[in-house]
Design a protein around this motif. Structure first.
Motif, PDB file in Angstrom:
ATOM      1  N   ALA A   1       0.825  -1.206   0.000  1.00 20.91           N
ATOM      2  CA  ALA A   1       0.000   0.000   0.000  1.00 20.91           C
ATOM      3  C   ALA A   1       0.860   1.258   0.000  1.00 20.91           C
ATOM      4  O   ALA A   1       0.546   2.245  -0.683  1.00 20.91           O
ATOM      5  CB  ALA A   1      -0.923  -0.005   1.223  1.00 20.91           C
ATOM      6  N   GLN A   2       1.975   1.234   0.742  1.00 25.06           N
ATOM      7  CA  GLN A   2       2.870   2.386   0.756  1.00 25.06           C
ATOM      8  C   GLN A   2       3.471   2.627  -0.630  1.00 25.06           C
ATOM      9  O   GLN A   2       3.525   3.764  -1.112  1.00 25.06           O
ATOM     10  CB  GLN A   2       3.987   2.160   1.779  1.00 25.06           C
ATOM     11  CG  GLN A   2       3.504   2.163   3.223  1.00 25.06           C
ATOM     12  CD  GLN A   2       4.592   1.711   4.176  1.00 25.06           C
ATOM     13  OE1 GLN A   2       5.272   0.716   3.945  1.00 25.06           O
ATOM     14  NE2 GLN A   2       4.762   2.447   5.251  1.00 25.06           N
ATOM     15  N   ALA A   3       3.943   1.574  -1.270  1.00 25.77           N
ATOM     16  CA  ALA A   3       4.543   1.708  -2.596  1.00 25.77           C
ATOM     17  C   ALA A   3       3.517   2.202  -3.612  1.00 25.77           C
ATOM     18  O   ALA A   3       3.837   3.001  -4.500  1.00 25.77           O
ATOM     19  CB  ALA A   3       5.126   0.366  -3.032  1.00 25.77           C
ATOM     20  N   MET A   4       2.267   1.737  -3.481  1.00 24.17           N
ATOM     21  CA  MET A   4       1.220   2.152  -4.401  1.00 24.17           C
ATOM     22  C   MET A   4       0.969   3.659  -4.275  1.00 24.17           C
ATOM     23  O   MET A   4       0.852   4.370  -5.289  1.00 24.17           O
ATOM     24  CB  MET A   4      -0.051   1.358  -4.102  1.00 24.17           C
ATOM     25  CG  MET A   4      -1.207   1.656  -5.024  1.00 24.17           C
ATOM     26  SD  MET A   4      -2.548   0.437  -4.858  1.00 24.17           S
ATOM     27  CE  MET A   4      -2.664   0.277  -3.075  1.00 24.17           C
ATOM     28  N   LEU A   5       0.874   4.177  -3.045  1.00 27.09           N
ATOM     29  CA  LEU A   5       0.676   5.605  -2.845  1.00 27.09           C
ATOM     30  C   LEU A   5       1.827   6.416  -3.433  1.00 27.09           C
ATOM     31  O   LEU A   5       1.614   7.438  -4.097  1.00 27.09           O
ATOM     32  CB  LEU A   5       0.538   5.904  -1.348  1.00 27.09           C
ATOM     33  CG  LEU A   5      -0.845   5.780  -0.725  1.00 27.09           C
ATOM     34  CD1 LEU A   5      -0.763   6.028   0.764  1.00 27.09           C
ATOM     35  CD2 LEU A   5      -1.818   6.740  -1.358  1.00 27.09           C
ATOM     36  N   LYS A   6       3.041   5.969  -3.188  1.00 24.19           N
ATOM     37  CA  LYS A   6       4.202   6.713  -3.676  1.00 24.19           C
ATOM     38  C   LYS A   6       4.235   6.746  -5.201  1.00 24.19           C
ATOM     39  O   LYS A   6       4.517   7.788  -5.808  1.00 24.19           O
ATOM     40  CB  LYS A   6       5.491   6.089  -3.132  1.00 24.19           C
ATOM     41  CG  LYS A   6       6.764   6.832  -3.564  1.00 24.19           C
ATOM     42  CD  LYS A   6       7.977   6.297  -2.865  1.00 24.19           C
ATOM     43  CE  LYS A   6       9.247   6.992  -3.369  1.00 24.19           C
ATOM     44  NZ  LYS A   6       9.191   8.456  -3.188  1.00 24.19           N
TER      45      LYS A   6
END
Length: 836
Positions: free
Chosen positions: A262-267
């Motif tokens: 989820a963090q990588a997707m937001l970034k």
């Protein structure tokens, strides 16, 4: 017979002590005065500080209302004081409130003040307890990927970038309560997410320990299975396919959602420079929570760069322009807006908008310059200039031989209030159309801040990606010349320095008018210097003894002129006479300013004291409204008497501001039933309460006022307003003195101004009689004079407004509901909320 009288005597004798006792108190009434509450046993805080804290609390303000039930008040005081002490670290405090000899007595046993202590964690075997403990004590710095938080909202969970990791303290005084629990809940959640658990069920509570130490208790009930993404929805795409977006963020149906994914997707979405907006939500299944549905809602830059593709020269310049907007106020450039007031998006004025032009310069940290110019069909011009700097405020009108300027003492602030006015500038029109143009809008939030070196906070509120919109206008022309990009979109033009993104100038417009924007250093200083030169030979009419009155008196001719343009204005003699009569009463405005300044000074001094006592607001109720109520009540008591309809209407108005309506009908009935309520009372109370209240009470006041238009009722209104040593009473006395200083010719002119028709002679005669009566007190003569003027000048305007009040707030009977609301299904996210 003797036995009967003996029995009667004994019964009466036994009843006498009961009859001597006070009857049970039903309403709060005079016990609502917080300043008279007796505080016993307080050590850490003085009784005065505790009473000040009680006066600022919302629940206490409501509970101490004179019409509130007294049986509720002691319990509310006990609970709010216990909450305040507990949240300040007194984990074993005991508070008891009783009525003793018709006084409220609060007895406090503070107990020890707790210090920060140990961490206790209970968790399933799959959770690394020691790693979680280390995280709570020393949260690591943010990694390259943004940390995320989960926000439950309307049956879904929104994934947002957020870092609430606050380290557990080991020194100093502890705190308890929901706010502290909320802070450490975020820390624990981030620690569990770091171990790969995105939906853990846990509970955090800071509680008193056996010794005088606060214990952080973390109870991890379950880490649950990781969300299985059975379905992935993508909304808002217009230039790329769903599969292309999922490939870019690294997702597929059936994937397991972990925190790092989820963090990588937001970034990736934020760094793509392709989306103006993105929102990611997680929704559980209807039958059982797992599997989930993941929704990605985006808004693309129409015609913008492809994901992973390189930016064109125009796109690079426009992207830097968007970045510049976010850092503008930290630089040295001034921002100048020039154009019609309608094009600038400012409120309309009572003149033809095409004749109203404005010029505004914002200089970060230095000041604000504003100039408004209006012209009528006869080519007469009205112009007002205002300069606001950290240490001075200037107002000037042209053409005038005067100006008004006030400066603060060296090392002090111009504004005493701990509030800052903000202007939020923004790029509007960043939608999916091709008609975007640069414009701005003002908002005026009040921001409490410790640094008040400059009271105006100005900045843009826009995503840097929004700058790319300017690189993709349909049919726009893009040309480069010496590293300067010129964008022409119809009649809109923007010139950008492609190396820095700094705009050099811009012009845009529509049916509302054109606006020109210039960006350069020194614009503010140049305009202020030119303005100062023009004022060098003029007179400063500022009066240090009466600052507000002198400002109002200075602006009055321009305000009157502005209100009647392009209609014929008052003659110079009439305007001069109006100012002469109002000069003394306007001086009383400074008394009101003094009250406000005194309130501010007292609040500042209170906040600096070591024993400052504030009751934390209930998170479900408005904050700071208790203090606002006290300020409003104190100021109104300076204006007019607290008794009868002025004080009653003001008190209820303040309660309505706090969305508290339980006493409204009682107040309205009291005003209606009062012997002293006349047409002015009904009109003022109805107008004041009508700002927040729309029910039958307002028409009732309007109708009652129409039945009380006789002279005697009007006189009662005046007697209520002018009694006592209040600001309004002093204003009336000053008005009477000003009228006595007028010549007979001036009084005749004033009569014609008040009643230009056939009644002018009668009005003039009444004013002449007032002028010759020098034996009685000014207010007594003024009371009689106004009563005589009532049927000639005042009655009809008041009657018309009462009729309007009755019609405007007329309430139609609402249709009764025929069916009861069905019971809602249990929220499928209930089990998730418990963990969040």
């Amino acid at each position: 017979m003797r036995a009967f009288w003996l029995a009667t005597w004994f019964i009466a004798a036994g009843a006498l002590p009961l009859a001597a006792e006070s009857p049970p108190r039903l309403l709060v009434r005079e016990l609502g005065d917080v300043s008279k509450i007796v505080i016993e046993g307080a050590v850490a805080f003085s009784p005065e500080a505790i009473r000040e804290g009680l006066a600022r609390d919302f629940e206490i303000t409501v509970a101490t209302h004179p019409r509130a039930l007294f049986s509720v008040l002691p319990a509310v005081i006990t609970r709010r004081l216990t909450t305040a002490y507990y949240e300040k670290g007194f984990g074993r405090v005991k508070v008891d409130t009783q009525l003793v000899d018709d006084k409220l007595v609060v007895r406090i046993e503070e107990g020890p003040r707790f210090k920060w202590g140990a961490i206790q964690i209970s968790a399933p075997p799959e959770v690394d307890v020691e790693a979680l403990r280390a995280w709570i004590l020393h949260p690591p710095k943010s990694p390259d990927l943004p940390r995320i938080a989960l926000k439950p909202d309307k049956g879904a969970i929104t994934i947002i970038p957020e870092d609430q990791s606050i380290p557990w303290q080991t020194k100093g005084d502890a705190e308890f309560g929901p706010v502290v629990n909320h802070y450490y809940t975020g820390t624990v959640r981030q620690g569990l997410m770091d171990q790969g658990w995105i939906l853990p069920l846990f509970h955090v509570d800071v509680v008193p320990g056996d010794t005088a130490e606060a214990i952080l208790k973390v109870d991890v009930v379950s880490v649950r299975e990781k969300p299985l993404l059975e379905r992935i929805e993508v909304l808002g795409l217009s230039q790329m396919s769903r599969d292309e977006l999922l490939d870019f963020v690294g997702l597929r149906d059936g994937a397991i959602l972990e925190p790092k994914l989820a963090q990588a997707m937001l970034k990736k979405l934020d760094d793509s420079r392709h989306f103006l907006h993105r929102e990611i939500t997680l929704r559980p299944g209807r039958i059982r929570a797992n599997p989930f549905t993941l929704t990605i809602a985006v808004r693309e830059v129409i015609g913008g760069p492809k994901i992973g593709g390189s930016l064109s020269r125009e796109e690079q310049a426009c992207l830097k322009f968007g970045e510049w907007l976010n850092v503008w106020k930290d630089g040295h450039d001034d921002l100048k807006f020039t154009g019609s007031l309608r094009g600038l998006g400012l409120p309309s004025m009572p003149v033809p908008m095409e004749a109203a032009h404005g010029e505004f310069i914002f200089s970060p940290g230095r000041g604000v310059y504003a100039r408004v110019r209006c012209e009528d069909q006869a080519a007469s011009t009205w112009e007002q200039i205002c300069v606001l700097q950290p240490d001075r405020l200037v107002a000037a009108s042209r053409p005038r031989g005067q100006f008004w300027e006030t400066r603060s003492a060296p090392g002090t602030r111009l504004l005493l209030s701990d509030f800052r006015i903000g202007a939020n500038l923004a790029i509007t029109g960043c939608d999916l159309s091709h008609k975007e143009s640069l414009s701005y809008g003002f908002a005026v939030p009040f921001k409490s801040t410790a640094d008040l070196s400059f009271p105006i906070d100005v900045g843009f509120s826009v995503s840097p990606v929004a700058g790319l919109v300017w690189a993709h206008f349909k049919d726009a022309q893009y040309t480069f010349e010496n590293d300067i990009l010129t964008v022409k979109n119809g009649n809109d033009v923007l010139r950008i320095d492609e190396r820095t993104g700094r705009p050099l100038d811009c012009s845009y417009g529509d049916e509302n008018g054109r606006v020109f924007i210039q960006v350069a250093p020194g614009l503010f200083d140049a305009e202020v210097q030119s303005f100062e030169k023009s004022c060098a030979t003029l007179k400063n009419v500022f009066d240090a003894r009466h600052p507000v009155a002198s400002l109002v008196e200075y602006l009055a001719p321009d305000l009157i002129q502005l209100q009647i343009l392009p209609q014929p204005s008052l003659s110079a003699d009439e305007l001069r006479l109006a100012l002469k009569v109002l000069r003394r009463p306007l001086g009383q405005l400074d008394g009101l300013l003094s009250v406000w300044k005194q309130q501010q000074l007292q609040e500042h001094e209170r906040s600096q004291r070591k024993d400052c006592f504030n009751i934390p607001p209930d998170l479900s109720k408005p904050s700071a409204v208790g203090f606002a109520y006290q300020i409003g009540k104190n100021i109104s008591s300076q204006l007019y008497p607290d008794a009868d309809w002025p004080g009653i209407a003001t008190r209820e108005f303040l309660f309505l501001m706090m969305q508290e309506t339980r006493f409204t009908q009682m107040h309205t009935d009291e005003i209606l039933a009062s012997y002293h309520t006349g047409p002015l009372g009904c009109l003022c109370a109805g107008t004041l309460l009508g700002y927040f209240l729309h029910d039958k009470s307002i028409p009732q006041l309007g109708r009652r006022g129409q039945t009380r238009l006789e002279d005697k009722y009007f006189r009662r209104d005046l007697e209520v307003l002018l009694q006592g040593d209040t600001l309004l009473s002093r204003c009336a006395s000053d008005l009477a003195i000003s009228l006595r200083e007028c010549t007979p010719d001036e009084l005749n002119m004033l009569g014609r101004m008040l009643s230009p028709g056939e009644k002018a002679a009668e009005v003039g005669r009444i004013l002449q009689a007032f002028h010759t009566n020098t034996q009685a007190e000014p207010n007594e003569v003024l009371l009689q004079t106004l009563t005589e003027l009532w049927p000639l000048v005042l009655r009809e305007p008041v009657r018309e407004r009462l009729v309007q009040l009755t019609k405007r707030y007329a309430v139609e009977p609402s249709e009764k509901a025929t069916t009861k609301e069905k019971k809602k299904d249990e929220d499928p996210l209930k089990w998730v909320y418990e963990g969040l």
